[in-house]
Design an enzyme around this catalytic site. Structure first.
Site, PDB file in Angstrom:
ATOM      1  N   ASN A 167       0.527  -1.390  -0.173  1.00  0.00           N
ATOM      2  CA  ASN A 167       0.345  -0.457  -0.141  1.00  0.00           C
ATOM      3  C   ASN A 167       0.999   1.234  -0.460  1.00  0.00           C
ATOM      4  OD1 ASN A 167       0.698  -0.516   2.616  1.00  0.00           O
ATOM      5  ND2 ASN A 167      -0.640   0.029   3.586  1.00  0.00           N
ATOM      6  N   GLU A 214       3.798  -5.426  12.441  1.00  0.00           N
ATOM      7  CA  GLU A 214       2.537  -4.398  11.994  1.00  0.00           C
ATOM      8  C   GLU A 214       1.083  -4.819  11.148  1.00  0.00           C
ATOM      9  OE1 GLU A 214       2.868  -1.747  13.596  1.00  0.00           O
ATOM     10  OE2 GLU A 214       4.479  -1.863  14.445  1.00  0.00           O
TER      11      GLU A 214
HETATM   12  P1  NDP Z   1      -0.057  -9.825   3.160  1.00  0.00           P
HETATM   13  O1  NDP Z   1       0.175  -9.599   4.420  1.00  0.00           O
HETATM   14  O2  NDP Z   1      -0.329 -10.389   2.067  1.00  0.00           O
HETATM   15  O3  NDP Z   1       2.015  -9.323   2.784  1.00  0.00           O
HETATM   16  C1  NDP Z   1       2.486  -8.682   3.347  1.00  0.00           C
HETATM   17  C2  NDP Z   1       3.870  -8.705   2.711  1.00  0.00           C
HETATM   18  O4  NDP Z   1       4.409 -10.010   3.622  1.00  0.00           O
HETATM   19  C3  NDP Z   1       3.858  -9.455   1.637  1.00  0.00           C
HETATM   20  O5  NDP Z   1       4.884  -8.690   1.141  1.00  0.00           O
HETATM   21  C4  NDP Z   1       3.873 -10.458   1.006  1.00  0.00           C
HETATM   22  O6  NDP Z   1       4.621 -10.796  -0.074  1.00  0.00           O
HETATM   23  C5  NDP Z   1       4.499 -10.966   2.163  1.00  0.00           C
HETATM   24  N1  NDP Z   1       3.899 -12.435   2.574  1.00  0.00           N
HETATM   25  C6  NDP Z   1       3.029 -12.856   2.209  1.00  0.00           C
HETATM   26  N2  NDP Z   1       2.405 -14.043   2.846  1.00  0.00           N
HETATM   27  C7  NDP Z   1       4.101 -14.574   3.212  1.00  0.00           C
HETATM   28  C8  NDP Z   1       4.820 -15.049   4.028  1.00  0.00           C
HETATM   29  N3  NDP Z   1       4.234 -16.675   4.202  1.00  0.00           N
HETATM   30  N4  NDP Z   1       5.757 -15.283   4.649  1.00  0.00           N
HETATM   31  C9  NDP Z   1       6.552 -14.383   4.221  1.00  0.00           C
HETATM   32  N5  NDP Z   1       5.759 -12.972   4.066  1.00  0.00           N
HETATM   33  C10 NDP Z   1       4.699 -13.523   3.499  1.00  0.00           C
HETATM   34  O7  NDP Z   1      -0.515  -8.147   3.044  1.00  0.00           O
HETATM   35  P2  NDP Z   1      -0.509  -6.931   2.019  1.00  0.00           P
HETATM   36  O8  NDP Z   1       0.474  -7.083   0.591  1.00  0.00           O
HETATM   37  O9  NDP Z   1      -2.151  -7.283   1.857  1.00  0.00           O
HETATM   38  O10 NDP Z   1      -0.955  -5.151   2.966  1.00  0.00           O
HETATM   39  C11 NDP Z   1      -1.632  -5.337   3.356  1.00  0.00           C
HETATM   40  C12 NDP Z   1      -2.363  -5.658   4.774  1.00  0.00           C
HETATM   41  O11 NDP Z   1      -0.658  -5.065   5.199  1.00  0.00           O
HETATM   42  C13 NDP Z   1      -2.888  -5.015   5.415  1.00  0.00           C
HETATM   43  O12 NDP Z   1      -3.916  -5.818   6.221  1.00  0.00           O
HETATM   44  C14 NDP Z   1      -2.657  -3.637   6.445  1.00  0.00           C
HETATM   45  O13 NDP Z   1      -3.266  -3.347   7.564  1.00  0.00           O
HETATM   46  C15 NDP Z   1      -1.439  -4.163   6.878  1.00  0.00           C
HETATM   47  N6  NDP Z   1      -0.524  -2.655   6.761  1.00  0.00           N
HETATM   48  C16 NDP Z   1      -0.169  -2.486   8.432  1.00  0.00           C
HETATM   49  C17 NDP Z   1       0.285  -1.601   8.823  1.00  0.00           C
HETATM   50  C18 NDP Z   1       0.569  -1.175  10.527  1.00  0.00           C
HETATM   51  O14 NDP Z   1       2.096  -0.332   9.858  1.00  0.00           O
HETATM   52  N7  NDP Z   1      -0.076  -1.559  10.997  1.00  0.00           N
HETATM   53  C19 NDP Z   1       1.093  -0.641   7.729  1.00  0.00           C
HETATM   54  C20 NDP Z   1       0.384  -0.634   5.976  1.00  0.00           C
HETATM   55  C21 NDP Z   1      -0.352  -2.241   6.407  1.00  0.00           C
HETATM   56  P3  NDP Z   1       3.317 -10.780  -1.593  1.00  0.00           P
HETATM   57  O15 NDP Z   1       2.487  -9.416  -1.488  1.00  0.00           O
HETATM   58  O16 NDP Z   1       4.575 -10.839  -2.469  1.00  0.00           O
HETATM   59  O17 NDP Z   1       2.053 -11.393  -1.081  1.00  0.00           O
END
Ligand code: NDP
Length: 479
Positions: free
Chosen positions: A150, A248
């Site tokens: 995001n 986070e």
């Molecule tokens: P995801 O949890 O799907 O992915 C986050 C990251 O983790 C991506 O790089 C993803 O890779 C990777 N990932 C996915 N599965 C695994 C795994 N099994 N092991 C290690 N890494 C993994 O989140 P989104 O990218 O969809 O982001 C949106 C979410 O992030 C929302 O829930 C939002 O609230 C949260 N968020 C929280 C923030 C905070 O500060 N609290 C700030 C911004 C967002 P890939 O994309 O390649 O699958």
């Protein structure tokens, strides 16, 4: 555009030569390919980081800080190019990337370059025991940083900058959906003189490349920002290896509005806190709770403003909302509109996918306002992470607090009131890591950032981040 992994200061193909498509959300077209990296690529990155660690962890603070400031300056001088790249990759308005994402990435490096020079450790004269205790704050070693799509460069660098400042070597993975600005950062690191191997960037799927970072037995700390269920999975994977974790995660943040607030300021900010970045910010106020005395007026004024928002071409400076990040994500968000209808909520504005002339394949959606009668419905309990907000009235401070706290999340809350005593009472009782009063998303990088409950574990920001990325060691000296 061909994106490659950045390992040992060089750009290289994934070892299996497997690639993934990269889409432009504004028109739905493929415009690049990215490595579909695996465990073998992570191992290569690990070895390069390991070779670099001794040199980097023993580099003087002045020199480390100088290099990080140089990275910050290069991010600033490449503002235009990086903002356009971020927009093309993510769908967000170029103007937003230019005013928020890229400047913040530069600030992250500048802030931690300075913070590390002020990061003091404790010492205690153990009176009566003829001893002095002091604490060394040592880098952990090789750390993993995993970030979401995001705010791609903003959140990627929010982890990398403190990790490097503290003397660690890094293996980082951006989201596979938005890899481009992380890829461009590799060149900037080289130009700034960051020694080879200190930072390594692996591209690919979370379930393979990300999972391999988390599973690596010698990567002893993981800083992760993403969804709550992914965070829980990472915690389960990491637990048997006793890794340090900073998680986070998601949010379902209340925006609580009292009749005594500064109305115009509240209204403008509420439009922004609902729909900035297409509502794809973990801090967006997705549940608007309004005191009954002003509820009808607020509803009319808010909906009128939302109907005026311009959705479309992200490169147009007048665009308020660009495209959502991906087709699956758009479908997920639209699915919540169906759920809202099933639960008899009232769609006050929006609710539909949009087709934009000349951008027909893009993932656009109307900003959507939904009136709900209960906090228990799906759209008030689940994180939608799109341009969708709910509104509902409340009658008393106690009821507002109860509604605000009645979700599994606890990331942030916003409070609009000019009543000081109420502000103090409510700020204390709101279950959120961050409470904004009469403002939203105003950040001072020295402050702790993170969530309670299912919104995460640990805090980033300021010295909290430097504490996370260091191992405290107590040394007791008898004299
Ligand atoms: P995801 O949890 O799907 O992915 C986050 C990251 O983790 C991506 O790089 C993803 O890779 C990777 N990932 C996915 N599965 C695994 C795994 N099994 N092991 C290690 N890494 C993994 O989140 P989104 O990218 O969809 O982001 C949106 C979410 O992030 C929302 O829930 C939002 O609230 C949260 N968020 C929280 C923030 C905070 O500060 N609290 C700030 C911004 C967002 P890939 O994309 O390649 O699958």
């Amino acid at each position: 555009m061909k994106i490659q992994n950045y390992i040992n200061g060089e750009f290289i193909n994934p070892l299996n030569d497997q690639w993934l498509d990269n889409y432009n959300p504004a028109n739905g077209q493929v415009y690049g390919s990215i490595p579909n990296s695996t465990k073998a690529d992570v191992e290569l990155a690990y070895n390069s980081a390991k070779n670099a660690f001794n040199q980097w962890s023993n580099t003087t603070l002045e020199e480390r800080s100088r290099i990080l400031i140089k990275i910050s300056e290069l991010l600033e001088s490449n503002l235009e190019k990086l903002a356009k790249a971020e927009s093309k990759d993510n769908g967000k308005p170029v103007a937003l990337a230019k005013s928020v994402d890229i400047p913040r990435a530069a600030s992250n490096f500048r802030f931690f370059a300075n913070a590390i020079t002020q990061f003091a450790s404790e010492s205690h004269d153990s009176t009566g025991q003829n001893a002095i205790n002091y604490t060394l704050r040592q880098p952990i070693g090789i750390v993993g940083c995993i970030s979401p799509w995001n705010l791609p460069l903003y959140l990627f660098t929010w982890k990398i900058a403190p990790a490097l400042a503290a003397g660690n070597c890094v293996i980082a993975k951006p989201s596979e959906v938005t890899p481009v600005t992380a890829f461009l950062l590799g060149d900037i690191c080289n130009e700034a003189g960051l020694p080879k191997g200190v930072m390594n960037i692996i591209h690919g799927l979370g379930t393979s490349a990300g999972q391999a970072i988390v599973e690596h037995p010698d990567i002893k700390a993981i800083s992760f920002t993403g969804g709550t269920s992914t965070g829980a999975h990472i915690a389960r994977t990491a637990a048997p290896m006793f890794k340090k974790l900073s998680l986070e995660l998601g949010g379902k943040n209340p925006n609580i509005i009292f009749g005594d607030c500064d109305y115009e300021n509240m209204l403008d900010t509420t439009v922004r806190s609902s729909f900035a970045n297409q509502g794809q910010i973990c801090l967006c106020g997705s549940r608007i709770l309004v005191e009954s005395s002003i509820y009808e007026q607020f509803k009319a004024d808010f909906v009128a403003k939302v109907k005026n928002l311009k959705v479309g071409d992200p490169s147009d400076p007048n665009t308020n909302l660009g495209a959502l990040v991906s087709k699956p994500h758009l479908e997920k968000v639209l699915g919540y509109i169906d759920k809202a209808k099933d639960e008899n909520a009232t769609i006050l504005s929006g609710g539909n996918q949009l087709s934009i002339p000349n951008f027909e394949g893009g993932y656009y959606m109307e900003p959507t306002v939904i009136e709900v009668s209960s906090n228990d419905c799906n759209i008030n309990q689940e994180e939608i992470f799109g341009p969708v907000v709910s509104i509902m009235p409340f009658d008393s401070e106690e009821q507002a607090l109860s509604l605000a706290n009645s979700t599994k999340y606890g990331l942030s809350a916003t409070l609009w009131t000019n009543n000081l005593k109420r502000t103090l009472r409510m700020s204390k009782r709101l279950e959120a890591g961050i409470v904004w009063v009469n403002t939203w998303m105003m950040r001072d990088l020295r402050t702790p950032f993170g969530g309670m409950k299912d919104s995460g574990v640990g805090r980033e920001g300021g010295f909290e981040a430097l504490r996370f990325f260091t191992e405290p060691k107590n040394i007791c000296l008898k004299y």
